[in-house]
Scaffold this active site. Structure first.
Site, PDB file in Angstrom:
ATOM      1  N   LYS A 173       0.842  -1.198   0.000  1.00 58.85           N
ATOM      2  CA  LYS A 173       0.000   0.000   0.000  1.00 58.85           C
ATOM      3  C   LYS A 173       0.877   1.247   0.000  1.00 58.85           C
ATOM      4  CE  LYS A 173      -1.785   2.500   3.256  1.00 58.85           C
ATOM      5  NZ  LYS A 173      -1.743   3.850   2.631  1.00 58.85           N
ATOM      6  N   GLU A 246      10.877   1.508  10.274  1.00 55.99           N
ATOM      7  CA  GLU A 246      11.873   2.572  10.110  1.00 55.99           C
ATOM      8  C   GLU A 246      11.117   3.873  10.282  1.00 55.99           C
ATOM      9  OE1 GLU A 246      13.360   5.599   8.897  1.00 55.99           O
ATOM     10  OE2 GLU A 246      13.681   4.832   6.862  1.00 55.99           O
ATOM     11  N   CYS A 280      14.141  10.775   6.026  1.00 56.93           N
ATOM     12  CA  CYS A 280      14.236  10.354   7.428  1.00 56.93           C
ATOM     13  C   CYS A 280      15.642  10.548   7.979  1.00 56.93           C
ATOM     14  CB  CYS A 280      13.815   8.881   7.568  1.00 56.93           C
ATOM     15  SG  CYS A 280      12.059   8.588   7.257  1.00 56.93           S
ATOM     16  N   GLU A 377      11.360  16.919  14.783  1.00 55.02           N
ATOM     17  CA  GLU A 377      11.786  16.656  13.407  1.00 55.02           C
ATOM     18  C   GLU A 377      10.976  17.536  12.454  1.00 55.02           C
ATOM     19  OE1 GLU A 377      12.319  12.919  10.312  1.00 55.02           O
ATOM     20  OE2 GLU A 377      10.749  12.828  11.837  1.00 55.02           O
TER      21      GLU A 377
END
Length: 473
Positions: A173, A246, A280, A377
Site C-alpha cells: 500500500k 523505520e 528520514c 523533526e
C-alpha cells in the site's frame, strides 16, 4: 494521466471510488487513483497466501533472475517513472547535487540488483559422529508493506524486493499522496512475477490499519512517522506479526573546531536538504563549534542563496515544494516558533505567494535545545544551526532526543571523529557525510526511530524465520 489500477492476483482490478493525486508544485490533479476497500485487501491477501505455496519453493536462482528482470524493466521505463515521481512527490528530475527523481530511479535499480545477489545459505551448527545440525532460513508468508510519500518508488523497492527475493509474497500500500509510480512499478513487476506474488492496494490510514491487524498477513514493513509506527505495532499484536519499522529521525551532525569549512560546507548542505529535507536520515540538527560557527553559517548561506526553487519538471530547478499542505504547515509553525525564540534567519523563512506548497531553503542560526525546531523533526527545508563550546556537551545534547536514526561527525581528524562516532546513540554514524545509505550496509534506528534493519544480508534475514534441523548419523 490515467489508466493505473490495483493489481490483485496478477490482474488489474477496478474500484468503485477514486481520489485525486495532487501535484504539490501546481496544486492541480495529476491523476485519479483507485480507492481500495477492505474487501480488496482481503482479496489481495488471499491471492498472496495462495501464491506463497509455490513461490516459497521456487528455486533460488529463479527468484534471483526475477529480481534482475524487474530492475531491467525499471531501467526501460525510467523516463515514465521519474516524471511520475516528480509530478506526485515534487522533487526535481535532477535537482541539487543530482539528488532528484532520476537519482531515486537509479537507486531503485541498484537496490534490486544488489539484493538479487544476496544469499541466505544453510549454516552447519554441528557435524560430528552423532549428528549434523543445520540452520535454515525460511520465508515468513505474506508481507504487508506501507510506504511513505518522500521516496515513494525507492522505499517500495526497499520493502518489496527483499521480501520476494527471500520467497515471501507481498501486499503493498503506497501513500495516498504518492501512489502513481508505485502502482506502475507493481504493474511492471507483474510482467515477471507469478500471479499473486506482488499485489497492490491503495487508500489512507484506514486501509493501513486494516492491513496491520489482518490475520492473513505475517509481517508488516513500515517506513514513516513514529506515531503511525506505534499504531501499526498495536494492530500487529493481533497475530504476533513480525515487524520492521523505520520511523522518524531527528539526526544530529556535530562539526568539530578543526574542520575545513570550505571542504565540508557543500556536504553538510546537500545532506541536510536532500529531497528538500524530506528524508528520514537527513541531517536535521547541526551543532557547530564556536570557533567555526560564523564562517560555516556564512558558507551555508552562500550556497542557499545560489539555489532555485520551482516546479521539478522545469530545467535548472534545485528544489521542489514540500509534498503536502499538512507538512508545509508543520514547517511554517516551526519557523515561526524559532523566530519567537530569537532565531537568526540566514535565508528563507517564509512561504512565497502563488500556487504550490513551496517553502524556501531556510537556515536558522542562534537557536538551541528547547526550541521546537531543534527538538522536533521538521521534515522539510529548514535547518537549525546550534553553537557549542564543549564536545562532551555537544554529544550529550545530540543524544538527548527520543529519536536515534543517524548522526554524523565532521572533522579533519578522522581518528578522533571515529572515536566520537561510537558515542552517538543512533543506528548509523557517518564521518564527513550524512544520509548516505547503501544496499549492502544494514540500516535501521534505535530508540523511537524504530527497530529491525533493512539492506544487506541482515535486512534480508528480517523476512525469514529460522528452522533448526537435527539429522542423526
Amino acid at each position: 494521466m490515467s489508466g493505473l489500477g490495483l493489481i490483485i492476483n496478477g490482474k488489474r482490478v477496478a474500484t468503485a471510488e477514486s481520489f485525486d493525486v495532487i501535484n504539490p508544485a501546481t496544486e492541480q490533479s495529476v491523476a485519479q487513483c483507485p480507492q481500495a476497500s477492505q474487501a480488496h485487501v482481503d482479496q489481495a491477501v488471499a491471492a498472496a497466501r495462495a501464491a506463497f505455496t509455490d513461490w516459497s519453493q521456487v528455486d533460488d536462482q529463479e527468484r534471483k533472475a526475477a529480481v534482475h528482470k524487474i530492475a531491467d524493466l525499471l531501467e526501460e521505463h525510467a523516463v515514465e517513472l521519474t516524471r511520475l515521481i516528480t509530478q506526485e512527490q515534487g522533487k526535481p528530475l535532477q535537482g541539487f547535487a543530482g539528488l532528484g527523481s532520476e537519482f531515486e530511479l537509479a537507486g531503485a535499480v541498484a537496490w534490486c540488483r544488489t539484493t538479487a545477489e544476496l544469499d541466505l545459505p544453510v549454516k552447519v551448527l554441528q557435524d560430528d559422529e552423532t549428528q549434523r545440525v543445520e540452520l535454515h532460513r525460511k520465508p515468513l508468508g505474506v508481507v504487508g508493506s506501507i510506504t511513505p510519500w518522500n521516496w515513494p518508488l525507492l522505499i517500495a523497492i526497499w520493502h518489496v524486493i527483499p521480501a520476494i527475493r527471500s520467497g515471501n509474497t507481498v501486499v503493498l500500500k503506497p501513500s495516498p499522496f504518492t501512489p502513481l509510480a508505485t502502482l506502475r512499478f507493481v504493474e511492471l513487476a507483474n510482467q515477471v512475477l507469478p500471479a499473486g506474488v506482488l499485489n497492490s492496494v491503495t487508500g489512507g490510514g484506514d486501509i493501513g490499519s486494516y492491513m496491520s491487524a489482518h490475520e492473513g498477513i505475517n509481517k508488516m514493513v513500515f517506513t514513516g512517522s513514529t506515531a503511525t509506527g506505534k499504531k501499526i505495532m498495536q494492530g500487529a499484536a493481533s497475530n504476533l506479526k513480525r515487524l520492521t519499522l523505520e520511523l522518524g529521525g531527528n539526526d544530529a551532525g556535530i562539526v568539530l573546531p578543526d574542520v575545513d569549512v570550505d571542504a565540508v560546507a557543500m556536504g553538510i548542505f546537500a545532506t541536510a536538504f536532500i529531497n528538500a529535507g524530506q528524508t528520514c536520515a537527513a541531517l536535521k540538527r547541526l551543532y557547530v563549534h564556536e570557533d567555526v560557527y560564523e564562517p560555516l553559517c556564512a558558507a551555508l548561506k552562500a550556497i542557499a542563496d545560489s539555489t532555485t526553487l520551482g516546479n521539478g519538471l522545469d530545467t535548472g530547478v534545485d528544489f521542489g515544494p514540500v509534498q503536502n499542505p499538512a507538512q508545509l504547515k508543520i514547517v511554517e509553525s516551526l519557523a515561526r516558533d524559532a523566530e519567537q525564540q530569537g532565531g537568526r534567519f540566514l535565508s528563507g523563512g517564509h512561504a512565497p505567494q502563488g500556487p504550490g506548497f513551496f517553502f524556501p531553503i531556510t537556515l536558522v542560526a542562534d537557536v538551541t535545545d528547547g526550541c521546537r525546531l531543534v527538538d522536533e523533526e521538521p521534515f522539510g527545508p529548514i535547518l537549525p544551526i546550534i553553537k557549542y563550546s564543549d564536545i562532551d556537551d555537544a554529544i550529550r545534547r545530540a543524544n538527548n532526543n527520543a529519536c536515534g536514526l543517524g548522526g554524523s561527525i565532521w572533522s579533519s581528524d578522522i581518528k578522533l571523529a571515529a572515536q566520537l562516532a561510537n558515542r552517538l546513540e543512533c543506528g548509523t554514524v557517518w564521518i564527513n557525510n550524512h544520509a548516505a545509505v547503501q544496499p549492502n550496509v544494514p540500516f535501521g534506528g534505535v530508540k523511537q526511530s524504530g527497530f529491525g534493519v533493512e539492506f544487506g544480508s541482515e535486512g534480508l534475514e528480517e523476512y525469514t524465520s529460522i528452522q533448526s534441523v537435527f539429522i542423526p548419523k
